[in-house]
Enzyme design. Sequence first.
Site, PDB file in Angstrom:
ATOM      1  N   GLU A   1      -5.030  16.792   3.339  1.00  0.00           N
ATOM      2  CA  GLU A   1      -4.456  15.894   2.292  1.00  0.00           C
ATOM      3  C   GLU A   1      -4.603  16.318   1.061  1.00  0.00           C
ATOM      4  O   GLU A   1      -5.514  16.603   0.630  1.00  0.00           O
ATOM      5  CB  GLU A   1      -4.759  14.472   2.505  1.00  0.00           C
ATOM      6  CG  GLU A   1      -4.306  13.380   1.614  1.00  0.00           C
ATOM      7  CD  GLU A   1      -4.970  11.794   1.834  1.00  0.00           C
ATOM      8  OE1 GLU A   1      -5.855  11.737   2.330  1.00  0.00           O
ATOM      9  OE2 GLU A   1      -3.895  11.084   1.453  1.00  0.00           O
TER      10      GLU A   1
ATOM     11  N   HIS B   1      -2.583   2.039   7.386  1.00  0.00           N
ATOM     12  CA  HIS B   1      -3.870   1.421   6.510  1.00  0.00           C
ATOM     13  C   HIS B   1      -4.381   0.228   7.248  1.00  0.00           C
ATOM     14  O   HIS B   1      -4.548  -0.864   6.639  1.00  0.00           O
ATOM     15  CB  HIS B   1      -3.269   1.269   5.234  1.00  0.00           C
ATOM     16  CG  HIS B   1      -4.386   1.774   4.097  1.00  0.00           C
ATOM     17  ND1 HIS B   1      -5.043   0.769   3.649  1.00  0.00           N
ATOM     18  CD2 HIS B   1      -4.496   2.880   3.623  1.00  0.00           C
ATOM     19  CE1 HIS B   1      -6.087   1.336   2.702  1.00  0.00           C
ATOM     20  NE2 HIS B   1      -5.689   2.417   2.810  1.00  0.00           N
TER      21      HIS B   1
ATOM     22  N   GLU C   1      -1.593   7.294  10.949  1.00  0.00           N
ATOM     23  CA  GLU C   1      -3.081   7.231  10.527  1.00  0.00           C
ATOM     24  C   GLU C   1      -3.327   5.722  10.516  1.00  0.00           C
ATOM     25  O   GLU C   1      -2.598   4.848  10.143  1.00  0.00           O
ATOM     26  CB  GLU C   1      -2.970   7.614   9.145  1.00  0.00           C
ATOM     27  CG  GLU C   1      -4.296   7.784   8.520  1.00  0.00           C
ATOM     28  CD  GLU C   1      -4.244   8.077   6.906  1.00  0.00           C
ATOM     29  OE1 GLU C   1      -3.310   8.787   6.577  1.00  0.00           O
ATOM     30  OE2 GLU C   1      -5.083   7.927   6.183  1.00  0.00           O
TER      31      GLU C   1
ATOM     32  N   TYR D   1       0.871  -1.047   0.116  1.00  0.00           N
ATOM     33  CA  TYR D   1      -0.117  -0.111   0.084  1.00  0.00           C
ATOM     34  C   TYR D   1       0.933   1.425  -0.219  1.00  0.00           C
ATOM     35  O   TYR D   1       1.668   1.356   0.672  1.00  0.00           O
ATOM     36  CB  TYR D   1      -0.924   0.015   1.199  1.00  0.00           C
ATOM     37  CG  TYR D   1      -1.683   1.510   1.402  1.00  0.00           C
ATOM     38  CD1 TYR D   1      -2.682   1.766   0.698  1.00  0.00           C
ATOM     39  CD2 TYR D   1      -0.924   2.382   2.090  1.00  0.00           C
ATOM     40  CE1 TYR D   1      -3.115   3.141   0.648  1.00  0.00           C
ATOM     41  CE2 TYR D   1      -1.663   3.596   2.240  1.00  0.00           C
ATOM     42  CZ  TYR D   1      -2.529   4.030   1.321  1.00  0.00           C
ATOM     43  OH  TYR D   1      -3.182   5.142   1.361  1.00  0.00           O
TER      44      TYR D   1
ATOM     45  N   TRP E   1      -6.870  -4.749   4.264  1.00  0.00           N
ATOM     46  CA  TRP E   1      -5.974  -3.771   3.157  1.00  0.00           C
ATOM     47  C   TRP E   1      -6.081  -2.338   3.482  1.00  0.00           C
ATOM     48  O   TRP E   1      -6.934  -1.848   3.969  1.00  0.00           O
ATOM     49  CB  TRP E   1      -6.632  -4.175   1.967  1.00  0.00           C
ATOM     50  CG  TRP E   1      -5.642  -3.450   0.724  1.00  0.00           C
ATOM     51  CD1 TRP E   1      -4.496  -3.753   0.085  1.00  0.00           C
ATOM     52  CD2 TRP E   1      -6.079  -1.927   0.283  1.00  0.00           C
ATOM     53  NE1 TRP E   1      -4.146  -2.480  -0.371  1.00  0.00           N
ATOM     54  CE2 TRP E   1      -4.967  -1.584  -0.512  1.00  0.00           C
ATOM     55  CE3 TRP E   1      -7.132  -0.952   0.506  1.00  0.00           C
ATOM     56  CZ2 TRP E   1      -4.976  -0.232  -1.239  1.00  0.00           C
ATOM     57  CZ3 TRP E   1      -6.904   0.177  -0.112  1.00  0.00           C
ATOM     58  CH2 TRP E   1      -6.084   0.437  -1.003  1.00  0.00           C
TER      59      TRP E   1
HETATM   60  O1  EZ4 Z   1      -6.748   3.847   0.611  1.00  0.00           O
HETATM   61  O2  EZ4 Z   1      -8.546   6.772  -1.084  1.00  0.00           O
HETATM   62  O3  EZ4 Z   1      -5.151   8.136   3.521  1.00  0.00           O
HETATM   63  N1  EZ4 Z   1      -5.226   7.578   2.197  1.00  0.00           N
HETATM   64  C1  EZ4 Z   1      -5.772   6.598   1.890  1.00  0.00           C
HETATM   65  C2  EZ4 Z   1      -6.232   6.312   0.344  1.00  0.00           C
HETATM   66  C3  EZ4 Z   1      -7.469   5.147   0.428  1.00  0.00           C
HETATM   67  C4  EZ4 Z   1      -8.066   5.384  -0.888  1.00  0.00           C
HETATM   68  C5  EZ4 Z   1      -9.357   4.622  -0.644  1.00  0.00           C
HETATM   69  O4  EZ4 Z   1     -10.155   4.853  -1.608  1.00  0.00           O
HETATM   70  O5  EZ4 Z   1      -5.761   5.785   2.829  1.00  0.00           O
HETATM   71  O6  EZ4 Z   1      -5.152   5.914  -0.159  1.00  0.00           O
HETATM   72 CO    CO Z   2      -5.514   6.466   4.862  1.00  0.00          CO
END
Ligand code: EZ4
Ligand code: CO
Length: 412
Positions: free
Chosen positions: A349, A222, A246, A159, A412
């Site tokens: 963001e 995430h 986060e 990710y 995820w």
């Molecule tokens: O996974 O916007 O902080 N940003 C995130 C994004 C989310 C996507 C999901 O639609 O976590 O990358």
């Molecule tokens: Co996020």
Amino acid sequence: MFIDKAEVIVTSPDRNFVTLKLTTDDGLSGLGDATLNGREMAVVAYLKDHIVPLLMRRDASCINDTWQFLYRSAYWRRGPVTMAAIAAVDMALWDIKAKAAGMPLYQLLGGASRKGLLAYGHASGKSIEELFDSVRAHQQQGYKAIRIQTGVPGLASIYGVASNKTGAGNQGKRYDYEPAQRGAYPAEEDWDTRAYLRHVPTVFEAVRNEFGPELVLLHDGHHRMTPIQAAQLGKSVEPYDLFWLEDCTPAENPEALRWVRRHTTTPLAIGEIFNSIWDYQTIISEQLIDYVRSAVTHTGGITHLKKILDYAAQYQIKSGMHGPTDISPVGMAAAMHLGLAIHNFGIQEYMAHGEKTNQVFEQSFRWEAGMLHPGEKPGLGVELNHDEAGKYPYEQAYLPYNRLADGTVHDW
Ligand code: EZ4
Ligand code: CO
């Protein structure tokens, strides 16, 4: 002033977007973002089949009443699809009200509380070298705050790491990670929490050594850790002064954050997958977070997110609104107006949209020295170019999902 036209526009310039356009009998129009990444058409059906018929001939000036009517008359409350649909109506009505007043929306929300919005971008790289290139490229674009995501040794895909190579010869390529991929089935990624926990502190140490103490650094976990793993990570990155960590644990269980809080002073941010004030009740009142991650688009619009942020303000909790590319320019404009007006703004963001997207959505925001400003046009300051939008029909796309080495599906 009555609503006498409601259109649901689906367009896929660089990615899919769902937009609601409301037009009044005196010819004013307003836009609302209803994009729910990977589940776009569910919101389209909710809007077209169940909401649009209720809006015809309603008084466009009654934003609060329309919000309560749509929320309570459905009987079935909350949920991402419902709340994205209500958000789109709410945004479009605020856009219309501000246009009718001849003012940029932030003026109706109480006026500007600051000169502009500190925004953070996404640097990423499979290796430290690629990551540094990406950080430098963001600094050149003016960013003063940067989210750091890297590859983890042993994992093939991860990710937050852009697939474009970011080394020499690739200047001008997008550094931003776009998780949703067009196609008929979600991409599979791999995950190993222990490998991740070993690697991340070494990355932040390298970044601090290279870029110094001033740069604002963030990181997105995430949703992948248990509370105790998240506590370990929070502790191990304390020396590197993160602005926030986060989504350290899956967001469904707010009580998990009690355990994280007990062990680390790293600030916490959560909420991009939340959709109502009720999701925040425990974590705000117990001061388990420092930043509210909700987007206007996914949390019932400006009316409802403002309530969440006003509630958060009582506990010194600030905004950190979600701003990936799946928030359309309309949703981003709504975030900028709200962020400019509230007292407890934290950070915004900001992933720049692609060129095609910027042709479909004509925008008036400014980007200057690492700060966003929504601009001075009446309303949200965004107009939809129907001809451009019509060039890009919906394309099926999914977010990826994770499997552990033994094949188990993981968050995820
Ligand atoms: O996974 O916007 O902080 N940003 C995130 C994004 C989310 C996507 C999901 O639609 O976590 O990358
Ligand atoms: Co996020």
